[in-house]
Design a protein around this motif. Structure first.
Motif, short mmCIF file in Angstrom:
data_model
loop_
_atom_site.label_atom_id
_atom_site.label_comp_id
_atom_site.label_asym_id
_atom_site.label_seq_id
_atom_site.Cartn_x
_atom_site.Cartn_y
_atom_site.Cartn_z
N SER A 17 0.83 -1.21 0.00
CA SER A 17 0.00 0.00 0.00
C SER A 17 0.87 1.27 0.00
N GLY A 24 12.39 1.35 5.06
CA GLY A 24 12.35 -0.12 5.06
C GLY A 24 11.95 -0.67 3.70
N HIS A 25 10.92 -0.06 3.11
CA HIS A 25 10.52 -0.47 1.75
C HIS A 25 11.67 -0.21 0.77
N ILE A 28 14.32 -2.82 0.76
CA ILE A 28 13.92 -4.04 0.04
C ILE A 28 13.99 -3.80 -1.48
N ILE A 44 -1.18 -0.85 -4.45
CA ILE A 44 -2.60 -1.24 -4.49
C ILE A 44 -3.47 0.01 -4.39
N GLY A 79 -7.70 -5.35 -7.62
CA GLY A 79 -8.06 -6.77 -7.67
C GLY A 79 -6.97 -7.68 -7.14
N LEU A 80 -6.96 -8.89 -7.66
CA LEU A 80 -6.02 -9.89 -7.14
C LEU A 80 -4.59 -9.62 -7.62
N ARG A 98 9.81 -8.51 8.28
CA ARG A 98 10.42 -7.66 9.31
C ARG A 98 10.70 -8.42 10.59
N TYR A 105 1.00 -13.99 8.58
CA TYR A 105 0.28 -13.30 7.51
C TYR A 105 0.93 -13.57 6.16
N MET A 109 -0.56 -15.62 2.97
CA MET A 109 -0.71 -14.94 1.69
C MET A 109 0.05 -15.67 0.58
N THR A 112 -1.75 -18.95 -0.25
CA THR A 112 -3.00 -18.71 -0.97
C THR A 112 -2.71 -18.31 -2.41
N MET A 116 -3.65 -20.38 -5.97
CA MET A 116 -4.37 -19.80 -7.11
C MET A 116 -3.49 -19.72 -8.35
N THR A 127 14.17 -7.87 5.99
CA THR A 127 14.34 -6.42 6.12
C THR A 127 15.61 -6.12 6.92
N SER A 135 6.82 0.72 10.50
CA SER A 135 5.61 0.54 9.68
C SER A 135 5.11 1.92 9.26
N SER A 137 2.16 3.04 9.45
CA SER A 137 1.24 3.60 10.46
C SER A 137 2.00 4.31 11.58
N1 COA Z 1 9.94 -1.90 6.04
C1 COA Z 1 9.12 -1.16 6.74
N2 COA Z 1 7.79 -1.34 6.77
C2 COA Z 1 7.29 -2.33 6.03
C3 COA Z 1 8.10 -3.14 5.25
C4 COA Z 1 9.49 -2.90 5.27
N3 COA Z 1 10.34 -3.64 4.58
N4 COA Z 1 7.33 -4.03 4.64
C5 COA Z 1 6.08 -3.78 5.01
N5 COA Z 1 6.05 -2.75 5.86
C6 COA Z 1 4.87 -2.21 6.55
C7 COA Z 1 4.03 -1.32 5.71
O1 COA Z 1 4.42 0.01 5.82
C8 COA Z 1 2.66 -1.56 6.27
O2 COA Z 1 2.46 -0.76 7.39
P1 COA Z 1 0.99 -0.30 7.81
O3 COA Z 1 0.20 -1.56 8.02
O4 COA Z 1 1.24 0.46 9.03
O5 COA Z 1 0.46 0.52 6.66
C9 COA Z 1 2.70 -3.02 6.73
O6 COA Z 1 4.05 -3.31 6.86
C10 COA Z 1 2.12 -4.00 5.74
O7 COA Z 1 2.17 -3.40 4.50
P2 COA Z 1 2.43 -3.92 3.05
O8 COA Z 1 3.62 -4.75 2.96
O9 COA Z 1 2.37 -2.73 2.19
O10 COA Z 1 1.25 -4.86 2.83
P3 COA Z 1 -0.21 -4.46 2.76
O11 COA Z 1 -0.88 -5.28 3.78
O12 COA Z 1 -0.47 -3.03 2.79
O13 COA Z 1 -0.48 -4.96 1.28
C11 COA Z 1 -0.97 -6.56 -0.44
C12 COA Z 1 -0.61 -6.28 1.02
C13 COA Z 1 -1.36 -5.34 -1.20
C14 COA Z 1 0.25 -7.16 -1.07
C15 COA Z 1 -2.10 -7.60 -0.37
O14 COA Z 1 -3.13 -7.09 0.43
C16 COA Z 1 -2.64 -7.96 -1.74
O15 COA Z 1 -2.02 -8.64 -2.49
N6 COA Z 1 -3.85 -7.48 -2.04
C17 COA Z 1 -4.51 -7.74 -3.32
C18 COA Z 1 -5.68 -8.68 -3.18
C19 COA Z 1 -5.22 -10.09 -3.23
O16 COA Z 1 -4.58 -10.56 -4.15
N7 COA Z 1 -5.61 -10.81 -2.19
C20 COA Z 1 -5.24 -12.19 -2.02
C21 COA Z 1 -4.00 -12.27 -1.18
S1 COA Z 1 -3.79 -13.90 -0.61
#
Ligand code: COA
Length: 164
Positions: A17, A24-25, A28, A44, A79-80, A98, A105, A109, A112, A116, A127, A135, A137
């Protein structure tokens, strides 16, 4: 040279997101950029959680931070994730791990997604320890309460956070 070197010639997707992108991002992404020919940072559009920054702002912040990495592109998806990966003909999804708390989680993921789309592999990068607690947040909360986030996010993001 055998299978070992296959990943050095591939396209990978790093989804998230990015609300906002943190150091951190970026850690990576820059490491992934050395492992793969092309890395697509896939933002997303509508995550399950409500975002602080619009999609275009999240993408703009990422693009600003990634100018020095020519094999990294920033895009968005709906979407997916596996459908987007197929659309882009990418066979690899990158995720950062991390702490142990991420494992459940990420495990769910990855399995899953593999159920698919068995042709798509999820690869985890550990990380950097400096960001293992970070994070988006927390960064937003610290900024909102007047704390210094300059060690946690790039300069362009610090500026944006001052406005919220
Ligand atoms: N360093 C610092 N922070 C990190 C990090 C890193 N290396 N990696 C992740 N984070 C943090 C993010 O900032 C985020 O913080 P927040 O929750 O406070 O916003 C948290 O970890 C998780 O974020 P992120 O890695 O961005 O994952 P997400 O949960 O926002 O997104 C998707 C996950 C988009 C990949 C997933 O929801 C998705 O694929 N969605 C599409 C629908 C789908 O296909 N669903 C089926 C999945 S099985």
């Amino acid at each position: 040279m055998g299978k070992r070197y296959l990943i050095f010639m591939k396209k990978a997707i790093y989804p998230g997101s990015f609300d906002p992108v943190t150091n951190g991002h970026l850690d990576i992404i820059s490491r992934a950029a050395q492992l793969f020919d092309e890395v697509i940072v896939a933002v997303i559009r509508n995550p399950d959680k409500k975002t602080k920054f619009s999609l275009s702002k999240r993408k703009k912040m990422l693009k600003n931070c990634l100018l020095g990495l020519p094999n990294v592109k920033v895009n968005n998806f709906d979407g997916l994730l596996i459908d987007y990966a197929r659309l882009r003909e990418a066979k690899i999804i990158i995720r950062g791990l991390r702490a142990v708390s991420d494992f459940d989680y990420e495990f769910q993921m990855a399995l899953t997604n593999r159920k698919m789309a068995p042709e798509i592999e999820t690869i985890f990068l550990m990380t950097d320890y400096r960001y293992s607690y970070l994070s988006s947040s927390f960064v937003k909360q610290i900024a909102r309460l007047g704390g210094d986030v300059s060690a946690l996010v790039p300069g362009a993001v610090v500026k944006e956070l001052r406005r919220i």
